[in-house]
Scaffold this active site. Structure first.
Site, mmCIF file in Angstrom:
data_model
loop_
_atom_site.group_PDB
_atom_site.id
_atom_site.type_symbol
_atom_site.label_atom_id
_atom_site.label_comp_id
_atom_site.label_asym_id
_atom_site.label_seq_id
_atom_site.Cartn_x
_atom_site.Cartn_y
_atom_site.Cartn_z
ATOM 1 N N GLU A 64 0.843 -1.214 0.000
ATOM 2 C CA GLU A 64 0.000 0.000 0.000
ATOM 3 C C GLU A 64 0.875 1.260 0.000
ATOM 4 O O GLU A 64 0.544 2.251 -0.637
ATOM 5 C CB GLU A 64 -0.939 -0.036 1.201
ATOM 6 C CG GLU A 64 -1.962 -1.166 1.048
ATOM 7 C CD GLU A 64 -2.851 -1.319 2.260
ATOM 8 O OE1 GLU A 64 -2.399 -1.955 3.224
ATOM 9 O OE2 GLU A 64 -3.968 -0.801 2.239
ATOM 10 N N GLU B 242 -3.873 -8.986 4.040
ATOM 11 C CA GLU B 242 -4.572 -8.550 5.262
ATOM 12 C C GLU B 242 -5.753 -9.447 5.601
ATOM 13 O O GLU B 242 -6.055 -9.684 6.773
ATOM 14 C CB GLU B 242 -5.067 -7.106 5.112
ATOM 15 C CG GLU B 242 -3.986 -6.042 5.231
ATOM 16 C CD GLU B 242 -3.358 -5.651 3.906
ATOM 17 O OE1 GLU B 242 -3.405 -6.478 2.965
ATOM 18 O OE2 GLU B 242 -2.828 -4.536 3.802
#
Ligand SMILES: C/C=C(\C)C(=O)SCCNC(=O)CCNC(=O)[C@H](O)C(C)(C)COP(=O)(O)OP(=O)(O)OC[C@H]1O[C@@H](n2cnc3c(N)ncnc32)[C@H](O)[C@@H]1OP(=O)(O)O
Length: 711
Positions: free
Chosen positions: A103, A123
C-alpha cells in the site's frame, strides 16, 4: 526507523529499517514522515526512492503493534502525503511488499521490483482488509476484477505477475532518469484515477460476494473486502476511503481479527519447539537429508513420497506387495507432476526409485515407515530396518497414534526413532506432528522438524501418548457426537451445527470421508468391541456408544462403500445425502436400549462436542504432551479443519472465557457422570482459580505450576 541518504546526483534514498521484514512500526512510520520532509526541503533533491534494508522492501504493518494503543503517525495520512508530493517518489521493491508495504508502494508514483520479489495484500488472512488505501488504490490501478481476486484471497505473486497487470513499471530507464523526465505526476497519483470496471460490474460483485460467503465459512474479513471494493467501484475516492476506514474499524474490533493474528504468530511459535528435556530448536543440530526411503505405498506412503520428492530429496519407495507396487509406480509420478504443476515448480527429475526389496533402503539417511496401522506389523518393519540400514539412519514412523517408544525399543539406536505423523493427502496437508519418545534424541527431533519445514509443513513437536495431540483430542469429540445421536440428534443436525461454527465438514461427514473402519479397528485393538465383547453401553468402566461399530457391522464404511452415516451416489461418491436407513437404525437402537429421543438444542451440540475436545487439550498441556496452547491450536487449524478465524481450540476457550468453559463442563459432567472426558481438567480449574490469564500467558503459568508440582 528509516534512514536518509543522497545518492550521487539528485536522488534521495529512504531505507526502511526494522528487521526482519521492515514492518511499518511506529518508529518506521515516523522515520518515513521525517525523511520525506527532508527530501522535500532539500533543493538539490529532484526525486526520491524508498527501499528496505537487507533485500526486503516491507512486510506490511507491524502486526505486533495491533494489540496495543496506536502510537506514531498513522499509515493512511502518511501514504497520502507521499502521493501528494511534487517530487517523483519511487518504491524499489526487493524481497517482499506485502500488506501496508504494498500500500505504501501504491502511494508512490512509480514501482520497480526485482523479478523474485513477492507482492500481495494478505490482510484478509489476518482478519482485516487493506486499510491503508489498498482497497481503493489497487482496483484503480489493475482493475476491479483482478483486485477482487487478490484482496479477497490475500494471494501473493511474483513481480512478473504484477508487471502484466501494470502495477510495476519494470522499465529499462534507471529510476533517476524516470524521475527527471519531466513527466507530470498527475496521472501517477492512483487516488485520482477512475476504477476500471467490467460492463457487468454488478453481476461480478454479486457473484463474488456469493462465492466469498460460501468459501469463508463465517469469516468476516473476506466479505468486508468485497464491500470495500464495491465502494471503490461506485464511489469517489474520498468516500471509498471512508468506507474502507469504517469496515477496518469493525474488523479490528472483532474477535476474528484477534484470532487470525494469534494464528499467524502460533504458526511461527511452533517452529521454535522445545522438549521437556530442555532440548530446543536453538540448541539442537538438525541433519540435512538428501536421500530418504518410504516403506509402504498405500495412500499415505504415496503422498509422503511426493512430498519428499517435491523438496528435491531422492526417495526409495518400497512396497512388498507386487500389485500395490505396480499401481504406485504408475500413480506416484503422475501425482508428483500434478502437485509440481500446482505449485508452479519444475518436476524434480528422476528422484524416485521403486522397489519391492527392503534391502534397497540401506544407503538412505532417513526412512519413513508408512505401513498399515498395526503394531505387530510396524514392529516387524522396524526390526528389519535396524538390521539393513547403515548405522546412524533416522527411523521414523507415520503412525497416527501408536507408541513410538515400543518401535524404538526394537532398534539398535532408539535415540534415532521419532514419529512423523502426516495427514492425508500427505503431499497437500500442511500439518506434520513430530512425535518424540522418551528416548528420541534432540538431533532426531530437530531433523524431522527441519525436514517438515523443507516440505512446506507446519511441523509441531508432540509427546508420545495414545493418539498424540490431534487424535487424542478428537476422541472425546467423536464420542460426544455419538452420544448425541443416542440421545436424539441426527448426523445432519450435529454436522450442521459444527459446519455453522466453521468446520469444513461436520464430524459424521468427516468420518465417512476418512472411513469408518479406521476407528473400528482401533476400538477392536483396544478391546472395546469385537467378538466376545458384550454389547452394552458401558465398557471398561465408562459410557460407550456401540453405534459406530454397528454401522460398520452393517457394511457401511463411509464414502468408500457408498454408505456410512450418509448415503452417496455409489462407492467413492462424494455428495452426502441423508439416509432413511440411518434414521430407522437410530430409532431401533434407542428402542433396544430404552432410550427416549429428546430434542437437543444447537448450543448443547456445540458445547458438548467442542468443550470435550478443549478439555482434553487442557489435559494434554497438563501432561506436557504439547509445549503450549499455540502447538495445539496450530495442529487443529492446519490438520483438523478448525476454522482459523476462531484461532484454534485453546484460543477459542480463552475467547469464550475459561470460567464459562469450566462451568459448562461441570454442568455436562453432572448430567453425564459416566463420561470422564467431561470432567474438567485440573489445569483448567487452576487457570480459572488464578483469574483466567490470556492464552499467551498459559505456557509460563504451566511451567511455573510444574516447578511447584501443582500439576
Ligand atoms: C491494516 C493492515 C495492514 C495495513 C497490514 O499491513 S497487516 C500486515 C500485512 N502483512 C502480512 O500479512 C505479512 C505477514 N508476514 C509474512 O507473510 C511473512 O512473515 C513474510 C512473507 C513477510 C516473511 O516470511 P518468512 O521469511 O518465512 O519469515 P517468517 O514468516 O518466519 O517471519 C519472520 C519474522 O518476522 C515476523 N513478521 C513477519 N511479518 C511481520 C509483520 N507484518 N509484523 C510483525 N512481524 C512480522 C514474524 O513473526 C517472524 O518473527 P519471529 O518468529 O522470527 O519472531
Amino acid at each position: 526507523m528509516a534512514t536518509y541518504s543522497r545518492l550521487p546526483g539528485s536522488v534521495a534514498l529512504i531505507t526502511l529499517q526494522n528487521p526482519p521484514v521492515n514492518a511499518l512500526s511506529a518508529a518506521v512510520r515516523q522515520g518515513i514522515v521525517d525523511t520525506v520532509q527532508r527530501a522535500l526541503k532539500d533543493p538539490k533533491v529532484t526525486s526520491v526512492v524508498i527501499c528496505g534494508q537487507n533485500g526486503k522492501f516491507c512486510g506490511g504493518a507491524d502486526i505486533r503493534e495491533f494489540a496495543g494503543p496506536m502510537l506514531g503517525p498513522p499509515l493512511v495520512p502518511m501514504i497520502h502525503a507521499i502521493e501528494a508530493v511534487d517530487k517523483p517518489v519511487a518504491a524499489a521493491i526487493e524481497g517482499v511488499a506485502l500488506g501496508g508495504g504494498l500500500e505504501l508502494a501504491l502511494g508512490c508514483h512509480y514501482r520497480i521490483a526485482h523479478s523474485k520479489a513477492l507482492l500481495g495484500l494478505p490482510e484478509v488472512t489476518l482478519g482485516l482488509l487493506p486499510g491503508a488505501g489498498g482497497s481503493q488504490r489497487l482496483p484503480r490501478l489493475i482493475g476491479l476484477t483482478a483486485a477482487l481476486d487478490l484482496i479477497t484471497t490475500g494471494r501473493q505473486h511474483d513481480s512478473s505477475f504484477f508487471s502484466s497487470l501494470h502495477l510495476l513499471c519494470v522499465c529499462s530507464q534507471s529510476i533517476s532518469s524516470v524521475c527527471v523526465s519531466g513527466q507530470s505526476l498527475d496521472s501517477r497519483r492512483l487516488s485520482t484515477l477512475p476504477c476500471p470496471c467490467p460492463p457487468d460490474v454488478d453481476s461480478l460483485l454479486d457473484k463474488t460476494m456469493v462465492k466469498v460467503r460460501q468459501r469463508s465459512r463465517g469469516a468476516l474479513a473476506p466479505v468486508a473486502c468485497v464491500q470495500a471494493l464495491m465502494a471503490a467501484a461506485s464511489l469517489p475516492y474520498t468516500q471509498g476511503m471512508e468506507k474502507e476506514r469504517d469496515l477496518l474499524t469493525t474488523l479490528f474490533n472483532s474477535g476474528q481479527a484477534r484470532a487470525l493474528q494469534y494464528a499467524f504468530f502460533s504458526q511461527r511459535v511452533v517452529g521454535k519447539w522445545s522438549l521437556p528435556s530442555g532440548a530446543s530448536w536453538d540448541n539442537s543440530a538438525a541433519r540435512t537429508i538428501s536421500k530418504a526411503a518410504v516403506i509402504g505405498l498405500g495412500t499415505m506412503g504415496r503422498g509422503i513420497v511426493v512430498a519428499l520428492a517435491l523438496t528435491g530429496i531422492s526417495v526409495v519407495a518400497v512396497e512388498t506387495q507386487e500389485k500395490q507396487l505396480a499401481e504406485a509406480s504408475q500413480v506416484v509420478p503422475a501425482m508428483l507432476q500434478r502437485e509440481a504443476g500446482r505449485r508452479s515448480l519444475a518436476t524434480p527429475p528422476g528422484v524416485i526409485s521403486f522397489s519391492s526389496n527392503l534391502q534397497d533402503v540401506c544407503e538412505v539417511e532417513l526412512v519413513i515407515e508408512a505401513v498399515f496401522e498395526d503394531m505387530s506389523l510396524k514392529l516387524q518393519v522396524f526390526r528389519h530396518l535396524t538390521s539393513v540400514c547403515r548405522p546412524g539412519t533416522l527411523l521414523c514412523s507415520n503412525t497416527s497414534g501408536l507408541d513410538i517408544d515400543r518401535l524404538a525399543a526394537v532398534t539398535q539406536s532408539p535415540g534415532l526413532v521419532v514419529g512423523m505423523h502426516f495427514f492425508a493427502p500427505a503431499h497437500v496437508m500442511k500439518l506434520l506432528e513430530v512425535v518424540y519418545g522418551p528416548r528420541s534424541s534432540p538431533e532426531a527431533v530437530a531433523t524431522a522438524m527441519q525436514l517438515g519445514k523443507r516440505m512446506g509443513k507446519v511441523s509441531v513437536a508432540v509427546g508420545n501418548c495414545p493418539g498424540f495431540v490431534g487424535n487424542r483430542m478428537l476422541k472425546p469429540y467423536l464420542e460426544q457426537a455419538n452420544f448425541l445421536l443416542e440421545e436424539g440428534a441426527t448426523p445432519q443436525q450435529v454436522d450442521e451445527v459444527l459446519e455453522e461454527f466453521g468446520f469444513p465438514m461436520g464430524v459424521f461427514r468427516m468420518s465417512d470421508l476418512s472411513g469408518l473402519d479406521v476407528g473400528w479397528r482401533i476400538r477392536k485393538e483396544a478391546g472395546l468391541t469385537g467378538p466376545g465383547v458384550e454389547s452394552t453401553r458401558t465398557r471398561q468402566g465408562r459410557r460407550y456408544s456401540p453405534l459406530p461399530d454397528q454401522v460398520c457391522e452393517a457394511g457401511r464404511l463411509g464414502q468408500k462403500t457408498g454408505r456410512g452415516w450418509y448415503q452417496y451416489d455409489g462407492p467413492g461418491g462424494r455428495v452426502a445425502r441423508s439416509d432413511h436407513w440411518v434414521n430407522i437404525f437410530l430409532e431401533a437402537y434407542r428402542a433396544e436400549h430404552g432410550l427416549v429421543a429428546r430434542s437437543i438444542a444447537p448450543e448443547e451440540i456445540l458445547e458438548r462436542c467442542l468443550y470435550a475436545l478443549i478439555n482434553e487439550g487442557f489435559n494434554i498441556l497438563q501432561d506436557a504432551m504439547a509445549a503450549g496452547p499455540e502447538d495445539i491450536d496450530a495442529i487443529y487449524v492446519f490438520g483438523y479443519g478448525w476454522p482459523r478465524h476462531h484461532g484454534g481450540p485453546m484460543f477459542h476457550a480463552g475467547q469464550v472465557g475459561l470460567g464459562r468453559i469450566l462451568e459448562r463442563l461441570q454442568h455436562h459432567h453432572h448430567n453425564h457422570p459416566d463420561v470422564p472426558h467431561l470432567k474438567p481438567s485440573t489445569l483448567l480449574r487452576r487457570l480459572v482459580a488464578v483469574g483466567s490469564p490470556p492464552v499467551q500467558k498459559w505456557r509460563e503459568f504451566i511451567n511455573k505450576e510444574r516447578v511447584h508440582s501443582q500439576l
